[in-house]
Write an enzyme that holds these catalytic residues in place. Sequence first.
Site, PDB file in Angstrom:
ATOM      1  N   HIS A 159       0.835  -1.204   0.000  1.00 34.38           N
ATOM      2  CA  HIS A 159       0.000   0.000   0.000  1.00 34.38           C
ATOM      3  C   HIS A 159       0.870   1.253   0.000  1.00 34.38           C
ATOM      4  O   HIS A 159       2.046   1.201   0.343  1.00 34.38           O
ATOM      5  CB  HIS A 159      -0.842   0.073   1.289  1.00 34.38           C
ATOM      6  N   GLU A 224       2.514  -1.013   4.436  1.00 30.48           N
ATOM      7  CA  GLU A 224       2.219   0.375   4.059  1.00 30.48           C
ATOM      8  C   GLU A 224       3.523   1.128   3.814  1.00 30.48           C
ATOM      9  O   GLU A 224       4.418   1.136   4.664  1.00 30.48           O
ATOM     10  CB  GLU A 224       1.455   1.086   5.188  1.00 30.48           C
ATOM     11  N   HIS A 264      -2.428  -2.834  -3.629  1.00 34.06           N
ATOM     12  CA  HIS A 264      -3.799  -2.769  -3.111  1.00 34.06           C
ATOM     13  C   HIS A 264      -4.803  -2.647  -4.263  1.00 34.06           C
ATOM     14  O   HIS A 264      -5.880  -3.239  -4.234  1.00 34.06           O
ATOM     15  CB  HIS A 264      -3.924  -1.568  -2.147  1.00 34.06           C
ATOM     16  N   ASP A 274      -3.636   2.624  -4.760  1.00 29.80           N
ATOM     17  CA  ASP A 274      -2.271   2.547  -4.213  1.00 29.80           C
ATOM     18  C   ASP A 274      -1.647   1.174  -4.478  1.00 29.80           C
ATOM     19  O   ASP A 274      -2.379   0.194  -4.630  1.00 29.80           O
ATOM     20  CB  ASP A 274      -2.278   2.871  -2.707  1.00 29.80           C
TER      21      ASP A 274
HETATM   22 ZN   LIG Z   1      -4.043   0.524   0.507  1.00 26.06          ZN
END
Ligand SMILES: [Zn+2]
Length: 290
Positions: A159, A224, A264, A274
């Site tokens: 992400h 992330e 994602h 993303d």
């Molecule tokens: Zn995401």
Amino acid sequence: MSDVTVSIRVDDDLYERAKVRAQGQGHTVESILTKLLTDWVGPPPVQPPVPPPVPEPEPEPAYQTYTVKAGDTLSKIAKEFYGDATKYPIIAEYNSLEDPGRIFIGQVLRIPPLTPPTPEPPPPPVEPPTLEDLNIPWVPSPHFNERPDPDHITTIVVHATANSTLTGVLSWFRNPTAYLSAHYVIGKDGRIVQMVKDEDRAWHAGRSEWREVPNVNDYGLGIELVNLNDGQDPYPEAQYQSLVKLCQALVHKYNVSTEDIVGHYQVSPGRKTDPRGLDLNKLRQEIAAG
Ligand SMILES: [Zn+2]
């Protein structure tokens, strides 16, 4: 030695007088003649002893000499001759110096040539980094629950946070009202933080599906990357390399196929974009190469 009989002719008178004289001295004419011949020839030559073979001398490597002057140290001399101050023990040993710290002005040192370095052994095969190698700090998020099957981890979802700082992401995922989290967050400087244990179900993918299996959070790991996700904000090299290493460690530990490292947007198409600007094909290749 073997005997040889030699005949000589002498007249009777000479022989008779020689015989009388020899007998008067307890000899015979023959023994007198043998002695005369022996004395005349002299002793047999002495064979000179064979000298032992001289071993080939080891060729002494040519060395230079250096006269110590004020302010010199062995390190300084090593630096001057070898370009490396740490090689001073070579000079110390070559000159049998007991204390390399004690040299005196006017002392003549022999500076041997550097022996060529022995080739380095080939490096051992590179093992993929383990999670332990990465030494990842733990900043727990309250937002997780149990996986349906904690041993079933097959997918990694990458992400972008749409946020600009690591501390901002950490505080948001710890905010009780967020109801969002990820297993790992990677800052722009490459720092990795873990917020949910791998065996737990983090809340990162939302409504999602991969290979026709819904709810990727059930079987996925979420990473992330701190990035604005505007397609302009770069993923710095330090951040990218941390992502590669982390994915390599996770792929190795959970036997995840690199084809199941996904963005994602791939598991939530139409709903998510993303990580924009991240080349996932290149990422998969680099992870597979490690
Ligand atoms: Zn995401």
